[in-house]
Design an enzyme around this catalytic site. Structure first.
Site, PDB file in Angstrom:
ATOM      1  N   ASP A 172       0.612  -1.332  -0.143  1.00 62.24           N
ATOM      2  CA  ASP A 172       0.079   0.336  -0.187  1.00 62.24           C
ATOM      3  C   ASP A 172       0.950   1.350  -0.621  1.00 62.24           C
ATOM      4  OD1 ASP A 172      -2.391  -1.868   0.372  1.00 62.24           O
ATOM      5  OD2 ASP A 172      -2.548  -1.182   1.750  1.00 62.24           O
ATOM      6  N   PHE A 173       1.960   1.046   0.967  1.00 56.51           N
ATOM      7  CA  PHE A 173       3.059   2.313   0.745  1.00 56.51           C
ATOM      8  C   PHE A 173       3.468   2.550  -0.557  1.00 56.51           C
ATOM      9  CE2 PHE A 173       6.946   3.535   1.067  1.00 56.51           C
ATOM     10  CZ  PHE A 173       6.918   4.824   1.841  1.00 56.51           C
ATOM     11  N   GLU A 174       3.989   1.967  -1.626  1.00 55.71           N
ATOM     12  CA  GLU A 174       4.581   1.814  -2.614  1.00 55.71           C
ATOM     13  C   GLU A 174       3.149   2.513  -3.549  1.00 55.71           C
ATOM     14  OE1 GLU A 174       7.695  -1.214  -3.700  1.00 55.71           O
ATOM     15  OE2 GLU A 174       6.166  -1.763  -2.594  1.00 55.71           O
ATOM     16  N   PHE A 175       2.175   1.774  -3.343  1.00 61.62           N
ATOM     17  CA  PHE A 175       0.996   2.466  -4.518  1.00 61.62           C
ATOM     18  C   PHE A 175       0.822   3.607  -3.514  1.00 61.62           C
ATOM     19  CE2 PHE A 175      -3.245   3.316  -5.341  1.00 61.62           C
ATOM     20  CZ  PHE A 175      -3.583   3.133  -6.622  1.00 61.62           C
ATOM     21  N   ASP A 176       0.488   3.909  -2.540  1.00 63.95           N
ATOM     22  CA  ASP A 176       0.397   5.370  -2.088  1.00 63.95           C
ATOM     23  C   ASP A 176       1.300   6.394  -2.258  1.00 63.95           C
ATOM     24  OD1 ASP A 176      -1.840   4.656  -0.807  1.00 63.95           O
ATOM     25  OD2 ASP A 176      -1.243   5.277   0.820  1.00 63.95           O
ATOM     26  N   LEU A 188     -35.273 -10.361 -17.741  1.00 61.62           N
ATOM     27  CA  LEU A 188     -35.121 -11.370 -18.017  1.00 61.62           C
ATOM     28  C   LEU A 188     -36.363 -11.591 -17.535  1.00 61.62           C
ATOM     29  CD1 LEU A 188     -31.734 -12.536 -16.573  1.00 61.62           C
ATOM     30  CD2 LEU A 188     -32.067 -12.007 -19.359  1.00 61.62           C
ATOM     31  N   GLU A 241     -24.812 -18.205 -15.549  1.00 67.46           N
ATOM     32  CA  GLU A 241     -23.961 -17.413 -14.103  1.00 67.46           C
ATOM     33  C   GLU A 241     -25.102 -17.267 -12.961  1.00 67.46           C
ATOM     34  OE1 GLU A 241     -23.509 -13.901 -16.745  1.00 67.46           O
ATOM     35  OE2 GLU A 241     -23.353 -15.127 -18.018  1.00 67.46           O
ATOM     36  N   LYS A 250     -27.169 -14.886 -10.732  1.00 68.32           N
ATOM     37  CA  LYS A 250     -27.669 -13.734 -10.709  1.00 68.32           C
ATOM     38  C   LYS A 250     -27.282 -12.789  -9.677  1.00 68.32           C
ATOM     39  CE  LYS A 250     -32.167 -11.882 -11.790  1.00 68.32           C
ATOM     40  NZ  LYS A 250     -32.067 -10.802 -11.527  1.00 68.32           N
ATOM     41  N   ASP A 284     -26.983 -10.356  -7.452  1.00 67.57           N
ATOM     42  CA  ASP A 284     -28.697  -8.955  -6.567  1.00 67.57           C
ATOM     43  C   ASP A 284     -27.588  -7.760  -6.518  1.00 67.57           C
ATOM     44  OD1 ASP A 284     -30.794  -8.808  -6.830  1.00 67.57           O
ATOM     45  OD2 ASP A 284     -30.891  -9.837  -4.429  1.00 67.57           O
ATOM     46  N   ARG A 293     -29.413   1.008 -15.364  1.00 63.98           N
ATOM     47  CA  ARG A 293     -30.584   0.456 -16.255  1.00 63.98           C
ATOM     48  C   ARG A 293     -32.034   1.319 -16.472  1.00 63.98           C
ATOM     49  NH1 ARG A 293     -34.730  -2.835 -15.684  1.00 63.98           N
ATOM     50  NH2 ARG A 293     -35.453  -4.386 -18.106  1.00 63.98           N
ATOM     51  N   GLU A 330     -23.065  -5.480 -13.013  1.00 67.58           N
ATOM     52  CA  GLU A 330     -24.138  -5.880 -12.333  1.00 67.58           C
ATOM     53  C   GLU A 330     -22.991  -4.572 -10.547  1.00 67.58           C
ATOM     54  OE1 GLU A 330     -26.854  -6.571 -12.498  1.00 67.58           O
ATOM     55  OE2 GLU A 330     -28.093  -7.025 -10.415  1.00 67.58           O
ATOM     56  N   TYR A 353     -20.888  -8.702 -17.122  1.00 71.48           N
ATOM     57  CA  TYR A 353     -21.274  -9.762 -18.111  1.00 71.48           C
ATOM     58  C   TYR A 353     -22.010  -9.768 -19.039  1.00 71.48           C
ATOM     59  CZ  TYR A 353     -25.612  -7.860 -15.955  1.00 71.48           C
ATOM     60  OH  TYR A 353     -26.320  -7.157 -15.063  1.00 71.48           O
ATOM     61  N   LYS A 402     -34.891 -18.145 -10.668  1.00 67.85           N
ATOM     62  CA  LYS A 402     -34.704 -17.661  -9.258  1.00 67.85           C
ATOM     63  C   LYS A 402     -35.103 -18.761  -8.340  1.00 67.85           C
ATOM     64  CE  LYS A 402     -35.552 -13.112  -9.331  1.00 67.85           C
ATOM     65  NZ  LYS A 402     -36.937 -11.976 -10.048  1.00 67.85           N
ATOM     66  N   CYS A 421     -33.430   4.571  30.399  1.00 67.77           N
ATOM     67  CA  CYS A 421     -31.860   3.963  29.852  1.00 67.77           C
ATOM     68  C   CYS A 421     -31.763   2.956  30.749  1.00 67.77           C
ATOM     69  CB  CYS A 421     -29.826   4.468  29.620  1.00 67.77           C
ATOM     70  SG  CYS A 421     -28.479   3.784  29.910  1.00 67.77           S
ATOM     71  N   CYS A 455     -27.916   2.545  33.084  1.00 75.51           N
ATOM     72  CA  CYS A 455     -28.006   3.858  34.068  1.00 75.51           C
ATOM     73  C   CYS A 455     -29.453   4.395  34.678  1.00 75.51           C
ATOM     74  CB  CYS A 455     -26.851   5.152  33.829  1.00 75.51           C
ATOM     75  SG  CYS A 455     -28.014   5.948  32.520  1.00 75.51           S
ATOM     76  N   CYS A 471     -29.745   7.378  25.484  1.00 76.89           N
ATOM     77  CA  CYS A 471     -29.008   7.462  26.475  1.00 76.89           C
ATOM     78  C   CYS A 471     -28.443   8.852  26.168  1.00 76.89           C
ATOM     79  CB  CYS A 471     -28.577   6.553  27.629  1.00 76.89           C
ATOM     80  SG  CYS A 471     -28.177   6.797  28.802  1.00 76.89           S
ATOM     81  N   CYS A 524     -22.844   7.281  31.482  1.00 76.19           N
ATOM     82  CA  CYS A 524     -23.186   6.020  31.968  1.00 76.19           C
ATOM     83  C   CYS A 524     -22.435   4.509  32.152  1.00 76.19           C
ATOM     84  CB  CYS A 524     -24.814   5.833  30.418  1.00 76.19           C
ATOM     85  SG  CYS A 524     -25.373   4.032  30.835  1.00 76.19           S
TER      86      CYS A 524
HETATM   87  S1  IVH Z   1     -27.863 -10.456 -18.225  1.00 74.24           S
HETATM   88  C1  IVH Z   1     -30.019 -10.038 -22.006  1.00 74.24           C
HETATM   89  N1  IVH Z   1     -26.260 -11.836 -16.462  1.00 74.24           N
HETATM   90  O1  IVH Z   1     -30.957  -9.670 -13.734  1.00 74.24           O
HETATM   91  C2  IVH Z   1     -29.796 -10.152 -21.037  1.00 74.24           C
HETATM   92  N2  IVH Z   1     -27.955 -10.118 -16.124  1.00 74.24           N
HETATM   93  O2  IVH Z   1     -34.189  -9.899 -14.209  1.00 74.24           O
HETATM   94  C3  IVH Z   1     -29.762  -8.961 -19.538  1.00 74.24           C
HETATM   95  N3  IVH Z   1     -28.551  -9.621 -13.411  1.00 74.24           N
HETATM   96  O3  IVH Z   1     -31.117  -6.240 -15.115  1.00 74.24           O
HETATM   97  C4  IVH Z   1     -29.222  -9.423 -17.873  1.00 74.24           C
HETATM   98  N4  IVH Z   1     -26.600 -10.952 -12.712  1.00 74.24           N
HETATM   99  O4  IVH Z   1     -30.300  -6.398 -13.145  1.00 74.24           O
HETATM  100  C5  IVH Z   1     -27.599 -10.953 -16.299  1.00 74.24           C
HETATM  101  N5  IVH Z   1     -25.277 -12.981 -14.761  1.00 74.24           N
HETATM  102  C6  IVH Z   1     -26.200 -11.744 -14.855  1.00 74.24           C
HETATM  103  C7  IVH Z   1     -26.738 -11.385 -14.369  1.00 74.24           C
HETATM  104  C8  IVH Z   1     -27.970 -10.283 -14.933  1.00 74.24           C
HETATM  105  C9  IVH Z   1     -27.607  -9.939 -12.428  1.00 74.24           C
HETATM  106  C10 IVH Z   1     -29.158  -8.554 -13.553  1.00 74.24           C
HETATM  107  C11 IVH Z   1     -29.882  -7.411 -14.375  1.00 74.24           C
HETATM  108  C12 IVH Z   1     -30.960  -7.538 -15.371  1.00 74.24           C
HETATM  109  C13 IVH Z   1     -32.063  -8.735 -14.285  1.00 74.24           C
HETATM  110  C14 IVH Z   1     -32.720  -9.160 -15.152  1.00 74.24           C
END
Ligand code: IVH
Length: 670
Positions: free
Chosen positions: A34-38, A84, A115, A117, A119, A138, A173, A225, A313, A407, A410, A425, A430
């Protein structure tokens, strides 16, 4: 000519810094300290200060814009971001695969990529001639919001791509890792702010901050992705696309696989059903995509979603249980946090007995009563929370919760500060608050005192041995052996373990002080910019806020704390007890007394401990090695030195005693 050299050097520094950010944030394999990076970073800052015309928008110094932006302007996507279709069971995945086979013809071999998904929220990144120029949410898929200044603060994101086509739309994402989410909500509870419901909301809320410095402090991350105009890039499959994204140095989630049948996909779905609990981020399912781009093109899109992909899902992990009591605990800032005692219930792999209720507003909004049957889940897969009350199960015996007016520790009056959801409090002495402050001070992320947990602190408080955190450093073996379950050995170990923490440095100390809004990250940034307490104490809030990553709220809070006479007295007390209030950021001296030396330390050095001696040597330009070789130039031999000393004598290497070492370092100019 000079200008050209500066421009060259700036470019070189930008590339080097981006390279090391990639190694650190994407691959998690840093090659420099980190030092060298800084040091490199500071060189670029200095160069850009002297030659402002050299600042480019993709310079790593420009990740955190200084000024808050106005509202987010609307941007129409050049290539829409589709959503999707969902599948909730394997039958629906099977139907999806059958539809595809039908459309493509039974002769077609179809491969699928799965892949995770992630969140979070989808984002489109526009790179023009390799430079990141715009980041857009989006939105509804057609029109999103320009959040460029905020997205740029995500360190794993490349600000420029080498050998990129003229225009690239990278999709992925933005998410908040679970640990970051939990810490953020803990801080929000303590600060009297409403918590975020989950990682996704926290990520979305963080991206919609008007001040990018706030976003920068939120520890967001990104997985790529998709590419908006993938066909134009000559890429022919999803798998190749994910590989190309990695070559462009994006962070790509490694959990993708190629499959040939729905059976295989079913097994993958089953595997992640529980494995996803152990990830560092939230996933709500798997995305299943046709691998081949020619087949994707043939399948096309419905009005909303591609026909070549579907999101499987997982059902949410929830459990039903009963609230047996609502209790209130006191935090180190005096905040009263209510939580629900639950009938033990198994949820996402653990038995849950308690759920946080955050604050009184949260309870009122969900109308949670003692005796209620409730649905619970784990926020960020970690913190049990009540989702809602099952009101149909009420029989009239439930009792509403009232925030105590006193509280719980106390007994002094509890007040609610206008604009905050928290009750506090306000008693400065306290004992309950003191206890929490002490636990925090000794905790792993703060001073990291081995063996000083809540039980030991309670014991020490009970016996009147602690009045503030500094008293921890005054504990003597004689006092401790008087305590129950404390033998001489344990007492000695504890005293030594505490003494060792005197040298943790300013960053940890700042966090340990428990100053509002000063978390571990802010503390590190502040200590790097102001490496001594004295420098920090004399800085104005305006100066503090110029530190990259430090906003006005943190700056004001720290300033106020450091100006209070009690704080000053407390820090002086720590200093008098030998607690180091500086941060070791000193650059190795080019002309130090150990420049060019390769030093080996052997035997006991009673006046210096090993680490101290090694630090001194490095600070004075030397290198420390663990074994003697022909390259060794100096051996410092303490008491009971053994084979290393013998070898050094044999090789004719210069040998110093501890006295020689002490005399040499005594000459160092401060
Ligand atoms: S592909 C046309 N890949 O899921 C294909 N989406 O329910 C577009 N998401 O709006 C999405 N992981 O926010 C894709 N590996 C992944 C994803 C992914 C999360 C989300 C993305 C999308 C939503 C659709």
């Amino acid at each position: 000519m000079v200008e050209k050299t500066a421009a060259e050097r700036a470019r070189e520094l930008r590339e080097t810094l981006q390279h090391h950010s990639y190694l650190y944030y994407v691959l998690d394999q840093p090659e420099i300290s980190d030092f060298e990076f800084d040091k490199l970073y500071r060189e670029l800052v200095e160069l850009e200060t002297a030659h402002p015309e050299l600042i480019t928008p993709d310079s790593p110094t420009q990740r955190v814009g200084a000024a808050p932006s106005g509202a987010f302007s609307k941007v129409t996507h050049q290539f829409p971001l589709y959503s999707l279709a969902n599948a909730f069971n394997i039958g629906e995945v099977d139907a999806f695969a059958k539809r595809i086979q039908e459309r493509l013809g039974s002769a077609s071999q179809v491969e699928y990529v799965t892949e995770l998904k992630i969140d979070g929220l989808a984002i489109n990144l526009i790179y023009e001639n390799g430079h990141l120029t715009q980041c857009v949410t989006r939105g509804d898929g057609e029109v999103g919001e320009d959040v460029t200044a905020n997205v740029k603060t995500i360190r794993s994101l490349p600000l420029f791509i080498k050998n990129a086509p003229a225009r690239l739309d990278i999709r992925g994402e933005v998410y908040m890792p679970r640990q970051a989410f939990v810490e953020l909500n803990e801080a929000r509870d303590e600060n009297g702010e409403a918590p975020f419901a989950n990682c996704r909301n926290a990520a979305a809320g963080s991206l919609r901050q008007l001040d990018p410095r706030v976003t920068a402090a939120r520890k967001l991350d990104f997985f790529a992705y998709a590419i908006g105009n993938a066909e134009e890039t000559g890429i022919t499959s999803q798998r190749e696309l994910l590989e190309t994204l990695q070559e462009y140095r994006f962070s790509v989630n490694p959990n993708y696989h190629l499959w040939h049948s729905v059976e295989e996909i079913g097994a993958e779905i089953e595997r992640w059903e529980t494995a996803r609990r152990d990830l560092a981020y939230d996933t709500d399912g798997l995305v299943i995509k046709v691998n081949d781009f020619a087949q994707q093109l043939a399948l096309g899109y419905t009005a909303k979603a591609p026909r070549w992909a579907i999101a499987y899902k997982y059902p949410p992990e929830e459990a039903k249980t009963k609230v047996t009591d609502i209790i209130v605990t006191l935090g180190r800032t005096g905040v009263l946090t209510p939580s629900a005692d639950l009938e033990p219930v198994s949820l996402a792999g653990t038995v849950v007995r308690r759920a946080t209720l955050h604050n009184a507003d949260y309870i009122a909004e969900k109308d949670i009563r003692v005796g209620d049957t409730v649905l619970i889940h784990k926020a960020g897969e970690i913190i049990p929370e009540v989702i809602r009350v099952i009101t149909e199960d009420r029989d009239g015996s439930e009792s509403a919760f009232v925030m105590p007016h006193q509280c719980p520790v106390c007994g002094s009056e509890v007040t609610r500060i206008p604009g905050e959801v928290a009750y506090r409090c306000q008693n400065p002495s306290c004992p309950g608050i003191l206890r929490e402050k002490l636990i925090h001070f000794a905790s792993r992320q703060a001073m990291n005192m081995d063996g000083v947990g809540p039980k030991v602190i309670d014991l020490l408080l009970e016996h009147g041995l602690l009045h503030d955190a500094a008293d921890l450093y005054t504990l003597r073996v004689e006092d401790l052996v008087e305590l129950p379950r404390f033998g001489k050995k344990r007492a000695e170990n504890l005293v030594n373990a505490i003494a060792e923490t005197k040298e943790r440095g300013l960053a940890r100390l700042l966090f340990a002080l428990g100053i509002r809004y000063v978390g571990t990250k802010a503390a590190r940034l502040l200590a790097a910019a102001y490496p001594t307490y004295e420098k920090l104490q004399t800085a104005t809030p305006q100066e503090l806020a110029t530190v990259d990553g430090i906003g006005e709220t943190i700056a004001e809070s720290l300033y106020t704390y450091l100006q209070m006479p009690q704080s000053i007295a407390f820090i002086h007390k720590l200093q008098d007890l030998g607690v180091v209030t500086d941060e070791e950021v000193s650059e190795p001296a080019a002309d130090g007394i150990f420049s060019g030396e390769k030093v080996v330390l052997t035997g006991k050095l009673p006046r210096f401990n090993r680490t101290q001696a090694a630090d001194l040597i490095v600070a004075q330009g030397g290198e420390v090695a663990s074994s003697v070789s022909s390259k060794t130039t100096l051996v410092v031999a303490g008491e009971d030195a053994g084979s290393k000393l013998a070898k050094a004598e044999k090789l004719g290497i210069t040998i110093w005693t501890e006295d020689d070492f002490e005399n040499a370092v005594a000459k160092i100019e401060p």
